[in-house]
Write an enzyme that holds these catalytic residues in place. Structure first.
Site, PDB file in Angstrom:
ATOM      1  N   HIS A  93      -1.414  19.904   6.823  1.00 41.78           N
ATOM      2  CA  HIS A  93      -2.373  18.835   6.504  1.00 41.78           C
ATOM      3  C   HIS A  93      -1.672  17.484   6.541  1.00 41.78           C
ATOM      4  O   HIS A  93      -0.489  17.379   6.186  1.00 41.78           O
ATOM      5  CB  HIS A  93      -2.996  19.053   5.121  1.00 41.78           C
ATOM      6  N   ASN A 106     -10.409   1.010   2.080  1.00 41.84           N
ATOM      7  CA  ASN A 106      -8.958   0.985   1.878  1.00 41.84           C
ATOM      8  C   ASN A 106      -8.698   0.792   0.386  1.00 41.84           C
ATOM      9  O   ASN A 106      -8.844  -0.304  -0.147  1.00 41.84           O
ATOM     10  CB  ASN A 106      -8.343  -0.162   2.693  1.00 41.84           C
ATOM     11  N   HIS A 165      -2.368   7.019   5.285  1.00 39.12           N
ATOM     12  CA  HIS A 165      -2.931   5.901   4.528  1.00 39.12           C
ATOM     13  C   HIS A 165      -4.138   5.298   5.253  1.00 39.12           C
ATOM     14  O   HIS A 165      -4.037   4.901   6.417  1.00 39.12           O
ATOM     15  CB  HIS A 165      -1.855   4.836   4.309  1.00 39.12           C
ATOM     16  N   HIS A 193     -14.181   5.848   5.367  1.00 38.10           N
ATOM     17  CA  HIS A 193     -15.634   5.675   5.456  1.00 38.10           C
ATOM     18  C   HIS A 193     -16.277   5.649   4.074  1.00 38.10           C
ATOM     19  O   HIS A 193     -17.132   4.791   3.781  1.00 38.10           O
ATOM     20  CB  HIS A 193     -16.235   6.812   6.289  1.00 38.10           C
ATOM     21  N   HIS A 215      12.499   0.986   5.094  1.00 36.10           N
ATOM     22  CA  HIS A 215      12.257  -0.428   4.784  1.00 36.10           C
ATOM     23  C   HIS A 215      12.726  -1.284   5.962  1.00 36.10           C
ATOM     24  O   HIS A 215      13.883  -1.240   6.330  1.00 36.10           O
ATOM     25  CB  HIS A 215      13.012  -0.819   3.511  1.00 36.10           C
ATOM     26  N   CYS A 246       0.801  -1.232   0.000  1.00 32.80           N
ATOM     27  CA  CYS A 246       0.000   0.000   0.000  1.00 32.80           C
ATOM     28  C   CYS A 246       0.834   1.282   0.000  1.00 32.80           C
ATOM     29  O   CYS A 246       0.296   2.368  -0.201  1.00 32.80           O
ATOM     30  CB  CYS A 246      -0.945   0.003   1.209  1.00 32.80           C
TER      31      CYS A 246
END
Length: 503
Positions: free
Chosen positions: A399, A436, A403, A432, A315, A236
């Site tokens: 802002h 995802n 994710h 909402h 990573h 993702c």
């Protein structure tokens, strides 16, 4: 006696120092400190510049003549200094990294026919006949706590009973999402496909041959010498990785447009087994994708929305636990799915900590760095048992786009970074409304902020993404103007209903 004692007590109390914790709002003291430290150099230079100006104003024509004669008879020194200055300035300008601009981006909005309400989802799961009662109850509980609303989208193949996942159906999902986002991007930017010099597509779980990037080249008849890349299996957070790759390529190739497409494919990756850890993705992942237009052309600055400031990638794949915490595998019955480990949140927290340790020094004001450094010195040198100081990232960013991997992910980042509800509103509302959507979720969140009219010129945006491997990646953008939402945005017909209360 008693009256005298009372008067004495009153006089004694009146002479005490006031309780500053009560009388002064410490928030403003802290703000004042940050302002003072951040502008310390400017505050020191002002008196110096003033003194130089006063001294120059007192000079008469004879003083100016003497200065000219001094320079005239030291012409060699002046020429050498000037040459060094010009050479140094040229080298500095030439070695500066090229600015990378986000001209515009587009998020895919699926048709109404693909909406899957909570009731529909559970009914279809029951009718497939693949899940036992325990698994159905588990999915019901996950959905209730997920933070997903009733308007998220699942692919067409999942709307059939029984579902019809196939290679052809997966290709069709990929085409609808990618081409839908790109068509809108090209329409909004008046970009001709032949102008694209770099194409990067990231999709973790669906990697056919020819590749997804080749599908785009074929559809839009892109030029033969295009630099195309297809990133697979990177989870993702691959959207930020794709932006980072585009940034590096734009440093090499002059006057070029780069298009990045971030998506995930669900059709062939629905899990039809009963292993609990592999059922969670079914409940969270939904149809979505985003297409970005990046440019290194100076002329594009005026029409661009944002400028890329930083990308920081972390990573944790060297650690076995981190490597296996999001893992595609087959269960004992040979059914393929993605398993999520119980250690996922702890590993994500560790990856975030490493990432912000790298990012902090380049984005935080010097005032925050000083407090962090002093806390560290007191703890290490003087052996004081102090709690580690968490820098106030609200001073660095206006802002936050976290994710939308799930409710727990957003909660964890909100708590760890001590953010306010308004800072995580875009993430919660994206989860909402769209679920995802994997690597594209951070773009739906940015679109939410724009649709709410909150993006002002100079505002800084922090995009944080987590992914298998395990990775935590950050991208920082600065708004080049007060940004309005682009045409046919994902929130066009529903922004007035948000924010909603998520139970």
């Amino acid at each position: 006696g008693a009256g005298g004692d009372t008067v004495g007590v009153r006089i004694h109390q009146s002479r005490r120092l006031p309780d500053f914790l009560q009388s002064v709002n410490l928030k403003y003291v802290k703000l004042g400190y940050h302002y003072l430290i951040s502008n310390l150099l400017a505050l020191c230079l002002v008196p110096l510049i003033g003194a130089i100006f006063i001294h120059a104003s007192e000079m008469n024509p004879d003083d100016v003549l003497q200065l000219w004669l001094h320079l005239k008879y030291n012409l060699v020194s002046v020429v050498i200094c000037s040459a060094f200055l010009v050479f140094g300035s040229t080298v500095y300008i030439m070695t500066l990294p090229r600015a990378v601009y986000l001209v515009d981006y587009s998020c895919y909005r699926a048709p109404e026919s693909l909406k899957a309400s909570y009731r529909q989802f559970m009914e279809h799961s029951r009718l497939t006949g693949d899940f036992d009662d325990s698994s159905l109850e588990f999915q019901r509980k996950i959905l209730e706590r997920s933070g997903l609303g009733d308007e998220t989208y699942v692919p067409e193949a999942m709307h059939f009973v029984p579902p019809r996942p196939s290679m052809q159906a997966a290709r069709e999902e990929a085409e609808q999402v990618m081409f839908g986002a790109l068509d809108n991007l090209f329409a909004n930017t008046n970009l001709r496909p032949k102008e694209i010099g770099i194409l990067i597509v990231n999709c973790s779980l669906f990697n056919p041959t020819p590749s997804l990037s080749a599908m785009i080249v074929n559809k839009y008849k892109l030029r033969g010498n295009i630099k195309s890349f297809n990133l697979g299996g990177m989870g993702c957070s691959a959207g930020v990785i794709a932006v980072d790759l585009a940034k590096d390529l734009l440093q090499i190739h002059r006057n070029t447009y780069a298009v990045v497409v971030s998506t995930e494919n669900i059709t062939q990756n629905w899990y039809f087994g009963n292993k609990k850890s592999m059922l969670i993705p079914n409940c969270l992942f939904r149809v979505g994708g985003a297409a970005l237009l990046l440019s290194n052309k100076a002329a594009d600055r005026r029409r661009s929305k944002y400028k890329l400031v930083h990308v920081v990638r972390t990573h944790k794949g060297a650690d076995d636990k981190a490597f296996h915490c999001v893992y595609q595998e087959q269960d004992e019955n040979g059914k393929t799915g993605v398993s999520l480990s119980k250690d996922l949140m702890a590993i994500a927290g560790g990856a975030l900590k490493t990432n912000i340790t790298t990012l902090g020094p380049v984005v935080l004001p010097i005032s925050e760095q000083l407090i962090f450094f002093m806390t560290l010195v007191i703890k290490k040198v003087f052996k004081y048992n102090l709690r580690p100081y968490i820098p106030d990232f609200k001073l660095a960013f206006d802002h936050f786009c976290i994710h939308a991997g799930g409710r727990a992910v957003i909660d964890e980042v909100e708590k760890n970074l001590q953010l306010l509800p308004v800072h995580v509103e875009a993430s919660r509302m994206t989860l909402h409304r769209f679920g995802n959507t994997s690597s594209s979720s951070i773009w739906y969140e940015l679109a939410y902020i724009e649709a709410k009219g909150r993006m002002r010129r100079g505002n800084k945006v922090w995009q944080i993404a987590f992914g298998s491997g395990f990775k935590c990646n950050s991208a920082v953008w600065v708004a080049l103007r007060s940004v309005a939402p682009s045409k046919n945005g994902p929130w066009d017909d529903c922004i007035d209903r948000y924010p909603v209360k998520v139970i």
